[in-house]
Write a protein that holds these residues in place. Structure first.
Motif, mmCIF file in Angstrom:
data_model
loop_
_atom_site.group_PDB
_atom_site.id
_atom_site.type_symbol
_atom_site.label_atom_id
_atom_site.label_comp_id
_atom_site.label_asym_id
_atom_site.label_seq_id
_atom_site.Cartn_x
_atom_site.Cartn_y
_atom_site.Cartn_z
ATOM 1 N N LEU A 151 0.920 -1.243 -0.167
ATOM 2 C CA LEU A 151 0.028 0.149 -0.061
ATOM 3 C C LEU A 151 0.886 1.435 0.106
ATOM 4 O O LEU A 151 0.596 2.284 -0.673
ATOM 5 C CB LEU A 151 -0.950 -0.035 1.272
ATOM 6 N N LEU A 152 1.964 1.337 0.703
ATOM 7 C CA LEU A 152 2.654 2.354 0.911
ATOM 8 C C LEU A 152 3.968 2.414 0.178
ATOM 9 O O LEU A 152 4.884 3.428 0.511
ATOM 10 C CB LEU A 152 3.078 2.524 2.442
ATOM 11 N N ALA A 153 4.392 1.528 -0.603
ATOM 12 C CA ALA A 153 5.744 1.688 -1.241
ATOM 13 C C ALA A 153 5.985 2.997 -2.102
ATOM 14 O O ALA A 153 4.772 3.299 -2.743
ATOM 15 C CB ALA A 153 5.636 0.186 -2.311
ATOM 16 N N PRO A 154 7.031 3.551 -2.304
ATOM 17 C CA PRO A 154 6.937 4.921 -2.876
ATOM 18 C C PRO A 154 6.914 4.819 -4.139
ATOM 19 O O PRO A 154 6.389 5.653 -4.879
ATOM 20 C CB PRO A 154 8.593 5.268 -2.494
ATOM 21 N N THR A 155 7.159 3.862 -5.149
ATOM 22 C CA THR A 155 6.886 3.679 -6.617
ATOM 23 C C THR A 155 5.564 3.201 -7.075
ATOM 24 O O THR A 155 4.673 3.436 -7.735
ATOM 25 C CB THR A 155 8.040 3.302 -6.953
ATOM 26 N N ASN A 156 5.257 1.860 -6.385
ATOM 27 C CA ASN A 156 4.411 0.843 -6.966
ATOM 28 C C ASN A 156 3.384 0.663 -5.622
ATOM 29 O O ASN A 156 2.430 -0.199 -5.948
ATOM 30 C CB ASN A 156 4.887 -0.536 -7.404
ATOM 31 N N GLY A 157 3.516 1.493 -4.748
ATOM 32 C CA GLY A 157 2.209 1.302 -3.648
ATOM 33 C C GLY A 157 0.916 1.970 -3.980
ATOM 34 O O GLY A 157 0.782 2.954 -4.797
ATOM 35 N N LEU A 158 -0.143 1.202 -3.549
ATOM 36 C CA LEU A 158 -1.331 1.956 -4.072
ATOM 37 C C LEU A 158 -1.807 3.318 -3.613
ATOM 38 O O LEU A 158 -2.273 3.993 -4.380
ATOM 39 C CB LEU A 158 -2.603 0.812 -3.447
ATOM 40 N N ILE A 159 -1.432 3.641 -2.494
ATOM 41 C CA ILE A 159 -1.614 4.798 -1.954
ATOM 42 C C ILE A 159 -0.761 5.944 -2.812
ATOM 43 O O ILE A 159 -1.344 6.857 -3.266
ATOM 44 C CB ILE A 159 -1.255 5.080 -0.472
ATOM 45 N N ASN A 160 0.369 5.591 -3.425
ATOM 46 C CA ASN A 160 1.181 6.560 -3.948
ATOM 47 C C ASN A 160 1.003 6.741 -5.280
ATOM 48 O O ASN A 160 0.745 7.732 -5.854
ATOM 49 C CB ASN A 160 2.568 6.367 -3.845
ATOM 50 N N ILE A 161 0.404 5.553 -5.849
ATOM 51 C CA ILE A 161 -0.114 5.477 -7.373
ATOM 52 C C ILE A 161 -1.365 6.546 -7.244
ATOM 53 O O ILE A 161 -1.704 7.360 -8.363
ATOM 54 C CB ILE A 161 -0.487 4.315 -7.672
ATOM 55 N N LEU A 162 -2.241 6.527 -6.237
ATOM 56 C CA LEU A 162 -3.487 7.141 -6.277
ATOM 57 C C LEU A 162 -2.909 8.701 -6.149
ATOM 58 O O LEU A 162 -3.618 9.663 -6.825
ATOM 59 C CB LEU A 162 -4.591 6.803 -5.117
ATOM 60 N N LEU A 163 -2.120 8.981 -5.143
ATOM 61 C CA LEU A 163 -1.460 10.445 -5.096
ATOM 62 C C LEU A 163 -0.881 10.976 -6.529
ATOM 63 O O LEU A 163 -1.255 12.061 -6.772
ATOM 64 C CB LEU A 163 -0.457 10.290 -4.099
ATOM 65 N N ASN A 164 -0.226 10.135 -7.095
ATOM 66 C CA ASN A 164 0.508 10.701 -8.420
ATOM 67 C C ASN A 164 -0.739 11.030 -9.443
ATOM 68 O O ASN A 164 -0.700 11.945 -10.165
ATOM 69 C CB ASN A 164 1.139 9.527 -8.852
ATOM 70 N N ARG A 165 -1.851 9.809 -9.284
ATOM 71 C CA ARG A 165 -2.941 10.496 -10.522
ATOM 72 C C ARG A 165 -3.617 11.496 -10.151
ATOM 73 O O ARG A 165 -4.086 12.202 -11.024
ATOM 74 C CB ARG A 165 -3.611 9.096 -10.339
ATOM 75 N N MET A 166 -3.704 11.883 -8.930
ATOM 76 C CA MET A 166 -4.448 13.425 -8.318
ATOM 77 C C MET A 166 -3.384 14.260 -8.561
ATOM 78 O O MET A 166 -4.042 15.258 -8.252
ATOM 79 C CB MET A 166 -4.836 12.970 -7.088
ATOM 80 N N GLY A 167 -2.233 14.179 -8.887
ATOM 81 C CA GLY A 167 -1.157 15.308 -9.198
ATOM 82 C C GLY A 167 -0.126 15.459 -8.212
ATOM 83 O O GLY A 167 0.403 16.604 -8.101
ATOM 84 N N PHE A 168 -0.198 14.809 -6.867
ATOM 85 C CA PHE A 168 0.617 15.028 -5.927
ATOM 86 C C PHE A 168 1.876 13.951 -6.084
ATOM 87 O O PHE A 168 2.065 13.055 -6.719
ATOM 88 C CB PHE A 168 -0.013 14.555 -4.630
ATOM 89 N N ASP A 169 3.006 14.385 -5.322
ATOM 90 C CA ASP A 169 4.230 13.745 -5.352
ATOM 91 C C ASP A 169 4.072 12.528 -4.525
ATOM 92 O O ASP A 169 3.499 12.646 -3.703
ATOM 93 C CB ASP A 169 5.444 14.587 -4.897
ATOM 94 N N SER A 170 4.870 11.510 -4.754
ATOM 95 C CA SER A 170 4.745 10.428 -3.815
ATOM 96 C C SER A 170 5.312 10.622 -2.474
ATOM 97 O O SER A 170 6.169 11.599 -2.356
ATOM 98 C CB SER A 170 5.685 9.401 -4.342
ATOM 99 N N ILE A 171 4.794 10.058 -1.503
ATOM 100 C CA ILE A 171 5.266 10.140 -0.152
ATOM 101 C C ILE A 171 6.028 8.917 0.528
ATOM 102 O O ILE A 171 5.532 7.822 0.419
ATOM 103 C CB ILE A 171 4.192 10.294 0.865
ATOM 104 N N PRO A 172 7.195 9.071 0.817
ATOM 105 C CA PRO A 172 8.137 7.879 1.260
ATOM 106 C C PRO A 172 7.718 7.566 2.639
ATOM 107 O O PRO A 172 8.624 7.719 3.648
ATOM 108 C CB PRO A 172 9.485 8.566 1.261
ATOM 109 N N PHE A 173 6.630 6.917 2.724
ATOM 110 C CA PHE A 173 6.068 6.288 4.029
ATOM 111 C C PHE A 173 6.984 5.540 4.744
ATOM 112 O O PHE A 173 7.205 5.444 6.003
ATOM 113 C CB PHE A 173 4.698 5.625 3.940
ATOM 114 N N LEU A 174 7.807 4.522 4.106
ATOM 115 C CA LEU A 174 8.717 3.793 4.795
ATOM 116 C C LEU A 174 10.030 3.940 4.477
ATOM 117 O O LEU A 174 10.945 3.205 5.086
ATOM 118 C CB LEU A 174 8.058 2.287 3.937
ATOM 119 N N ASN A 175 10.605 4.876 3.820
ATOM 120 C CA ASN A 175 11.742 5.146 3.360
ATOM 121 C C ASN A 175 12.273 6.285 4.044
ATOM 122 O O ASN A 175 13.541 6.541 3.920
ATOM 123 C CB ASN A 175 11.963 5.213 1.824
ATOM 124 N N ASP A 176 11.516 7.311 4.344
ATOM 125 C CA ASP A 176 12.251 8.353 5.181
ATOM 126 C C ASP A 176 11.569 8.244 6.701
ATOM 127 O O ASP A 176 10.678 8.090 7.012
ATOM 128 C CB ASP A 176 11.325 9.584 4.656
#
Length: 311
Positions: free
Chosen positions: A142-167
């Motif tokens: 769900l939270l992976a920075p490139t292929n996580g479902l949440i970040n995919i939805l954020l990217n499609r809405m025009g937002f940058d990916s959030i590094p939930f597990l990497n930052d």
């Protein structure tokens, strides 16, 4: 008949009446003696030079009057970071995680539709039965920075990916949120049980006085929950330096080790993988002593403010 004889007869009468209860205590007492108290003599390993071929009584005392491994621990930068991370993560869990089941119990108690209430309770209980290995896999999907479902939805809405597990900062927030999600439903059971013990006449009296729903919660439900809240808060403070192993280990990665390495992981790395058993035992003993001190201090503070405490 003398006073001592009368007391002895009362004791015998009491034991004849309740002997079944004492017989039922034999197994749990035997369990604690066998698996909790007898192994405590291995605490000596923290003060001695470990040898696999000797018993703890035969091992040589470590240098510096037996405190060599405690000195090594506090001279170890990894341990200092693990101590800091353990306190930080447990403190955040206490600040954000402790009130969560109380709030959820209050909300569930106010639900009118019983079927929806039971359905909601079942849904929020379920995460408790998932292991952290499963939860970490779900979080990665769900939270992976490139292929996580949440970040995919954020990217499609025009937002940058959030590094939930990497930052590190986002990882701490994710760690706390996942911990609340996993445990909030199960802990709510205790508060719901405490709410059922509140006298219904108190709510009726509050209604007569014109109290609304929020007033009833504030003046009836929360005071009724206060003894339970105090006891659980004391127990939580007694675990302020304890640390889970599976939760931070499963969610950790090399990018966030500065905040994810806690005492349990330090003990695993140095004790099991590094074979430094005396050092890891010293760290575990220090951890247990600090937790006991916090437990006694919290209990004494609760009694000072008029609460019952846990003993």
């Amino acid at each position: 008949m003398s006073t001592s004889a009368m007391n002895w007869n009362k004791t015998l009468s009491y034991l004849r009446r309740y002997w079944v209860l004492y017989a039922m205590l034999i197994l749990p007492i035997a369990f604690f003696i066998t698996f909790r108290y007898i192994p405590m003599h291995y605490i000596q390993i923290a003060f001695k030079e470990y040898s696999i071929v000797q018993s703890p009584w035969e091992m040589k005392w470590a240098d510096n009057n037996g405190f060599e491994y405690f000195i090594q621990a506090f001279s170890n930068r990894d341990f200092i970071y693990a101590l800091r991370n353990t306190l930080m993560l447990n403190f955040l869990d206490l600040i954000f995680g402790f009130p969560a089941p109380i709030i959820l119990a209050l909300i569930l108690n106010e639900l009118v539709f019983k079927r929806f209430k039971r359905f909601t309770q079942t849904v929020v209980y379920l995460p408790h039965f998932l292991s952290w290995v499963i939860i970490s896999g779900m979080a990665l999907q769900l939270l992976a920075p490139t292929n996580g479902l949440i970040n995919i939805l954020l990217n499609r809405m025009g937002f940058d990916s959030i590094p939930f597990l990497n930052d590190p900062v986002y990882w701490v927030g994710t760690y706390v949120v996942l911990g609340i999600w996993q445990s909030v439903g199960w802990n709510t059971i205790i508060y719901l049980a405490a709410i059922t013990g509140i006298n219904p006449e108190l709510y009726e009296a509050a209604s007569v006085d014109g109290a609304g729903r929020f007033r009833k919660i504030w003046h009836v439900t929360l005071p009724g929950l206060r003894p339970t809240i105090i006891v659980l808060l004391i127990l939580s403070l007694g675990q302020i330096l304890s640390s889970e192993f599976d939760r931070p280990y499963a969610l950790s990665n090399k990018l966030v080790t500065d905040v994810s390495n806690v005492i349990s992981i330090f003990v695993y790395n140095y004790g099991i993988r590094g074979l430094q058993f005396s050092l890891s035992t010293a760290v575990g003993l220090f951890q247990s002593v600090v937790c006991v001190i916090f437990l006694f201090a919290a209990n004494a503070l609760a009694k000072r403010f008029g609460e019952r405490g846990i003993w």
